[in-house]
Design a protein around this motif. Sequence first.
Motif, PDB file in Angstrom:
ATOM      1  N   GLN A 184     -27.492  10.880  14.489  1.00 52.85           N
ATOM      2  CA  GLN A 184     -26.310  11.364  15.175  1.00 52.85           C
ATOM      3  C   GLN A 184     -25.452  12.172  14.190  1.00 52.85           C
ATOM      4  OE1 GLN A 184     -26.150  10.787  18.517  1.00 52.85           O
ATOM      5  NE2 GLN A 184     -28.137   9.775  18.218  1.00 52.85           N
ATOM      6  N   ALA A 185     -24.325  12.663  14.678  1.00 57.22           N
ATOM      7  CA  ALA A 185     -23.443  13.499  13.851  1.00 57.22           C
ATOM      8  C   ALA A 185     -23.145  12.822  12.513  1.00 57.22           C
ATOM      9  CB  ALA A 185     -22.140  13.772  14.598  1.00 57.22           C
ATOM     10  N   LYS A 186     -23.243  13.580  11.436  1.00 55.21           N
ATOM     11  CA  LYS A 186     -22.950  13.170  10.050  1.00 55.21           C
ATOM     12  C   LYS A 186     -24.046  12.322   9.408  1.00 55.21           C
ATOM     13  CE  LYS A 186     -20.027  12.424   6.444  1.00 55.21           C
ATOM     14  NZ  LYS A 186     -20.768  11.534   5.561  1.00 55.21           N
ATOM     15  N   GLU A 187     -24.995  11.776  10.179  1.00 51.00           N
ATOM     16  CA  GLU A 187     -25.884  10.758   9.624  1.00 51.00           C
ATOM     17  C   GLU A 187     -26.948  11.327   8.689  1.00 51.00           C
ATOM     18  OE1 GLU A 187     -25.517   7.040  12.637  1.00 51.00           O
ATOM     19  OE2 GLU A 187     -27.171   8.427  13.021  1.00 51.00           O
ATOM     20  N   GLY A 188     -27.447  12.524   8.943  1.00 57.71           N
ATOM     21  CA  GLY A 188     -28.380  13.108   7.991  1.00 57.71           C
ATOM     22  C   GLY A 188     -27.724  13.319   6.648  1.00 57.71           C
ATOM     23  N   LEU A 189     -26.506  13.859   6.680  1.00 57.18           N
ATOM     24  CA  LEU A 189     -25.761  14.081   5.446  1.00 57.18           C
ATOM     25  C   LEU A 189     -25.436  12.759   4.762  1.00 57.18           C
ATOM     26  CD1 LEU A 189     -24.493  16.242   3.655  1.00 57.18           C
ATOM     27  CD2 LEU A 189     -22.411  16.077   5.037  1.00 57.18           C
ATOM     28  N   ALA A 190     -25.104  11.741   5.545  1.00 60.26           N
ATOM     29  CA  ALA A 190     -24.789  10.433   4.976  1.00 60.26           C
ATOM     30  C   ALA A 190     -25.985   9.839   4.239  1.00 60.26           C
ATOM     31  CB  ALA A 190     -24.330   9.475   6.070  1.00 60.26           C
ATOM     32  N   LEU A 191     -27.177  10.117   4.703  1.00 58.21           N
ATOM     33  CA  LEU A 191     -28.368   9.550   4.075  1.00 58.21           C
ATOM     34  C   LEU A 191     -28.766  10.263   2.787  1.00 58.21           C
ATOM     35  CD1 LEU A 191     -30.511   8.913   7.269  1.00 58.21           C
ATOM     36  CD2 LEU A 191     -29.713   7.154   5.684  1.00 58.21           C
ATOM     37  N   ILE A 192     -28.441  11.562   2.667  1.00 61.19           N
ATOM     38  CA  ILE A 192     -28.996  12.324   1.540  1.00 61.19           C
ATOM     39  C   ILE A 192     -27.979  12.722   0.487  1.00 61.19           C
ATOM     40  CG2 ILE A 192     -30.731  13.241   3.126  1.00 61.19           C
ATOM     41  CD1 ILE A 192     -29.401  16.004   2.799  1.00 61.19           C
ATOM     42  N   ASN A 193     -26.698  12.501   0.740  1.00 60.50           N
ATOM     43  CA  ASN A 193     -25.666  13.003  -0.165  1.00 60.50           C
ATOM     44  C   ASN A 193     -25.200  11.885  -1.101  1.00 60.50           C
ATOM     45  OD1 ASN A 193     -22.425  14.594   0.116  1.00 60.50           O
ATOM     46  ND2 ASN A 193     -24.145  15.133  -1.144  1.00 60.50           N
ATOM     47  N   GLY A 194     -25.696  11.884  -2.351  1.00 62.68           N
ATOM     48  CA  GLY A 194     -25.285  10.853  -3.295  1.00 62.68           C
ATOM     49  C   GLY A 194     -26.147  10.857  -4.542  1.00 62.68           C
ATOM     50  N   THR A 195     -25.810  10.008  -5.480  1.00 63.36           N
ATOM     51  CA  THR A 195     -26.432  10.006  -6.813  1.00 63.36           C
ATOM     52  C   THR A 195     -27.459   8.889  -6.982  1.00 63.36           C
ATOM     53  OG1 THR A 195     -24.719   8.554  -7.715  1.00 63.36           O
ATOM     54  CG2 THR A 195     -24.301  10.926  -7.811  1.00 63.36           C
ATOM     55  N   GLN A 196     -28.072   8.464  -5.873  1.00 63.04           N
ATOM     56  CA  GLN A 196     -28.847   7.223  -5.939  1.00 63.04           C
ATOM     57  C   GLN A 196     -30.151   7.326  -6.724  1.00 63.04           C
ATOM     58  OE1 GLN A 196     -26.725   7.764  -3.140  1.00 63.04           O
ATOM     59  NE2 GLN A 196     -25.610   6.326  -4.437  1.00 63.04           N
ATOM     60  N   LEU A 197     -30.748   8.502  -6.854  1.00 60.24           N
ATOM     61  CA  LEU A 197     -31.948   8.579  -7.693  1.00 60.24           C
ATOM     62  C   LEU A 197     -31.578   8.357  -9.155  1.00 60.24           C
ATOM     63  CD1 LEU A 197     -34.965   9.062  -8.045  1.00 60.24           C
ATOM     64  CD2 LEU A 197     -34.456  11.492  -8.334  1.00 60.24           C
ATOM     65  N   ILE A 198     -30.578   9.081  -9.636  1.00 61.94           N
ATOM     66  CA  ILE A 198     -30.132   8.891 -11.025  1.00 61.94           C
ATOM     67  C   ILE A 198     -29.741   7.434 -11.254  1.00 61.94           C
ATOM     68  CG2 ILE A 198     -28.650   9.788 -12.862  1.00 61.94           C
ATOM     69  CD1 ILE A 198     -27.797  12.016 -10.891  1.00 61.94           C
ATOM     70  N   THR A 199     -28.952   6.908 -10.328  1.00 54.65           N
ATOM     71  CA  THR A 199     -28.387   5.571 -10.487  1.00 54.65           C
ATOM     72  C   THR A 199     -29.454   4.497 -10.424  1.00 54.65           C
ATOM     73  OG1 THR A 199     -26.355   6.387  -9.472  1.00 54.65           O
ATOM     74  CG2 THR A 199     -26.620   4.008  -9.609  1.00 54.65           C
ATOM     75  N   ILE A 300     -21.095   2.057 -16.688  1.00 59.87           N
ATOM     76  CA  ILE A 300     -21.029   3.250 -15.836  1.00 59.87           C
ATOM     77  C   ILE A 300     -22.057   3.157 -14.722  1.00 59.87           C
ATOM     78  CG2 ILE A 300     -21.544   5.729 -15.770  1.00 59.87           C
ATOM     79  CD1 ILE A 300     -20.259   5.971 -18.517  1.00 59.87           C
ATOM     80  N   LEU A 301     -23.283   2.803 -15.074  1.00 62.34           N
ATOM     81  CA  LEU A 301     -24.357   2.786 -14.084  1.00 62.34           C
ATOM     82  C   LEU A 301     -24.160   1.688 -13.052  1.00 62.34           C
ATOM     83  CD1 LEU A 301     -27.222   3.648 -16.543  1.00 62.34           C
ATOM     84  CD2 LEU A 301     -26.629   4.968 -14.503  1.00 62.34           C
ATOM     85  N   GLU A 302     -23.604   0.557 -13.462  1.00 63.39           N
ATOM     86  CA  GLU A 302     -23.342  -0.505 -12.480  1.00 63.39           C
ATOM     87  C   GLU A 302     -22.203  -0.119 -11.548  1.00 63.39           C
ATOM     88  OE1 GLU A 302     -21.827  -5.051 -12.636  1.00 63.39           O
ATOM     89  OE2 GLU A 302     -23.784  -4.685 -13.586  1.00 63.39           O
ATOM     90  N   ARG A 303     -21.158   0.511 -12.079  1.00 59.03           N
ATOM     91  CA  ARG A 303     -20.088   0.991 -11.189  1.00 59.03           C
ATOM     92  C   ARG A 303     -20.630   2.003 -10.196  1.00 59.03           C
ATOM     93  NH1 ARG A 303     -16.863   0.869 -15.963  1.00 59.03           N
ATOM     94  NH2 ARG A 303     -17.246   3.086 -16.343  1.00 59.03           N
ATOM     95  N   GLU A 304     -21.492   2.896 -10.682  1.00 57.28           N
ATOM     96  CA  GLU A 304     -22.067   3.910  -9.801  1.00 57.28           C
ATOM     97  C   GLU A 304     -22.937   3.277  -8.727  1.00 57.28           C
ATOM     98  OE1 GLU A 304     -22.426   8.229  -9.100  1.00 57.28           O
ATOM     99  OE2 GLU A 304     -21.054   6.923 -10.223  1.00 57.28           O
ATOM    100  N   LEU A 305     -23.592   2.181  -9.066  1.00 58.72           N
ATOM    101  CA  LEU A 305     -24.443   1.468  -8.116  1.00 58.72           C
ATOM    102  C   LEU A 305     -23.627   0.877  -6.969  1.00 58.72           C
ATOM    103  CD1 LEU A 305     -27.443   0.661  -7.796  1.00 58.72           C
ATOM    104  CD2 LEU A 305     -26.945  -1.388  -9.142  1.00 58.72           C
ATOM    105  N   ASN A 306     -22.361   0.642  -7.205  1.00 62.92           N
ATOM    106  CA  ASN A 306     -21.483   0.042  -6.195  1.00 62.92           C
ATOM    107  C   ASN A 306     -20.377   1.001  -5.770  1.00 62.92           C
ATOM    108  OD1 ASN A 306     -22.435  -2.911  -6.023  1.00 62.92           O
ATOM    109  ND2 ASN A 306     -22.333  -2.531  -8.213  1.00 62.92           N
ATOM    110  N   ALA A 307     -20.690   2.297  -5.793  1.00 62.10           N
ATOM    111  CA  ALA A 307     -19.705   3.337  -5.475  1.00 62.10           C
ATOM    112  C   ALA A 307     -20.115   4.102  -4.222  1.00 62.10           C
ATOM    113  CB  ALA A 307     -19.573   4.304  -6.647  1.00 62.10           C
ATOM    114  N   ALA A 308     -19.141   4.707  -3.571  1.00 60.03           N
ATOM    115  CA  ALA A 308     -19.390   5.643  -2.478  1.00 60.03           C
ATOM    116  C   ALA A 308     -19.493   7.039  -3.076  1.00 60.03           C
ATOM    117  CB  ALA A 308     -18.270   5.571  -1.446  1.00 60.03           C
ATOM    118  N   THR A 309     -20.618   7.706  -2.854  1.00 56.79           N
ATOM    119  CA  THR A 309     -20.858   8.988  -3.517  1.00 56.79           C
ATOM    120  C   THR A 309     -21.139  10.097  -2.503  1.00 56.79           C
ATOM    121  OG1 THR A 309     -23.208   8.413  -3.804  1.00 56.79           O
ATOM    122  CG2 THR A 309     -21.715   7.874  -5.605  1.00 56.79           C
ATOM    123  N   ASP A 310     -20.551   9.980  -1.323  1.00 57.60           N
ATOM    124  CA  ASP A 310     -20.784  10.946  -0.252  1.00 57.60           C
ATOM    125  C   ASP A 310     -19.784  12.100  -0.297  1.00 57.60           C
ATOM    126  OD1 ASP A 310     -22.012   8.513   0.434  1.00 57.60           O
ATOM    127  OD2 ASP A 310     -22.109   9.105   2.512  1.00 57.60           O
TER     128      ASP A 310
END
Length: 496
Positions: A184-199, A300-310
Amino acid sequence: MIRLDGQSLTAPLLARIAAGEGVSLDEGALAMVAENRAVVDRIVAEARTVYGINTGFGQFATVVIPPDQLQQLQLNLVRSHAAGVGEPLPKDQTRALMAARINCLLKAHSGIRPEPIRLLADCLNRDVVPVVPSQGSVGASGDLAPLAHMALLLVGEGLAWGPAGLVPGGAALAEAGLAPVVLQAKEGLALINGTQLITALGNLAVARLQRLIPLSDEIAALSLEALRGTRAAFDPRIHAARPHPGQIAVADHMREILGATSAIAESHKDCHRVQDAYSLRCIPQVHGVTRDALAFAGAILERELNAATDNPMIFTDTQESRSGGNFHGQYPAFACDVLAIAAADLASISERRQERLVNPATSDLPAFLTANGGLESGFMMAHVTSAALVSELKGLAQPACVDTIPTSAGKEDHVSMGPIAARKLLRAVDGLEQVLAIEARMALEGVRLVGLAPAAGLDALRGRLSAACAPWTDRPMFEEIQATFRALRDHQEATA
């Protein structure tokens, strides 16, 4: 089951999920996700023009999309951004990526419904793992390509790992009794926008370094005994005068391992040497800074793991959408580069101790740790292997996060290159672990050749190494290194 709630995931927990443990979703966090989603629904119902919800993306942000095309917009986004190349991530790393993204979405700033999050968790719990190429992300605007490959699975597309090879994503879902979602609206962007591979990759490296760095002290202590080094350099007064936390911790650990004395220490207490080489004398200073680096980068990496990055972020309390830059990967990229430097330096000082162990000019031990020199080559090539690994690690220590290539027609004009930093960090940790295994095997042989008992604090490590590796006579060295590697893994598990 490891509970994900958006705020309490750690590197060791992520490593357990990567290894196959399942996850549960905090119901309170899911309720907040549903409330946050209502803001997106209201924006759509009121026909407000908001980036990422009813507009194009990046350079196309000024293109308004009509309501009847919003589902297609999100599906198109996922399909077009799944542009990764290269070798797929191993399954464990992809599982970590999935868990990290779930945890981010549970922060309730992404505007996604609970349903896609539940499906992602079900995929983890039933080991339905997408194929995610390892290359194609610059780490801003997030890890778009890798996460898009992950998101393809949720809509029944892309590829997944099957029992006998790669299978279509839709077939993998069906085999597990799962159905794809319609974005639905916004959901594709919500799934792909963030730093989760690095993190995700960075935290997997942290979990390993949290064990390897203390282990390096034990191995160094075994080398110190084999080389008949002095304990004087670990006097607490020395380290209190230069109060770096890591340095003090390593000196404390070395005193704990080595105890007051040992049969080896007693055998040379009246020798003419008053100072050891830096690779022995400066163990607290060199090992110590790697501990401090791990504390800094790990936080840093643990904070990023528990952050909103959208982007954009949806705020429930004010019913607003705000564009920002939390997707930028510089924080985790910088942390990964710091840890790669730390791994290289720890391996470098280990290699210097190895050189002293095999070189009769710098020890009282026979050349290359063999009593049958000439007929046998002993550990000659083991040291060469270590030198090769350390040289490679020095290359991996070159920071990735200082590079940037503008993308998206110049809109994304500074990027982190964080995925490169994270991937090379994991390679650096692999190399470090092998270098330490070689030192451990050499140090064991050195102690055997000394013929006296080392410090009692080394009994557990020495016992496991001795059980895995018989006294040396020339035989396939790679098997010896592998046996040592496994023994060290067992020792880490036993002392965790």
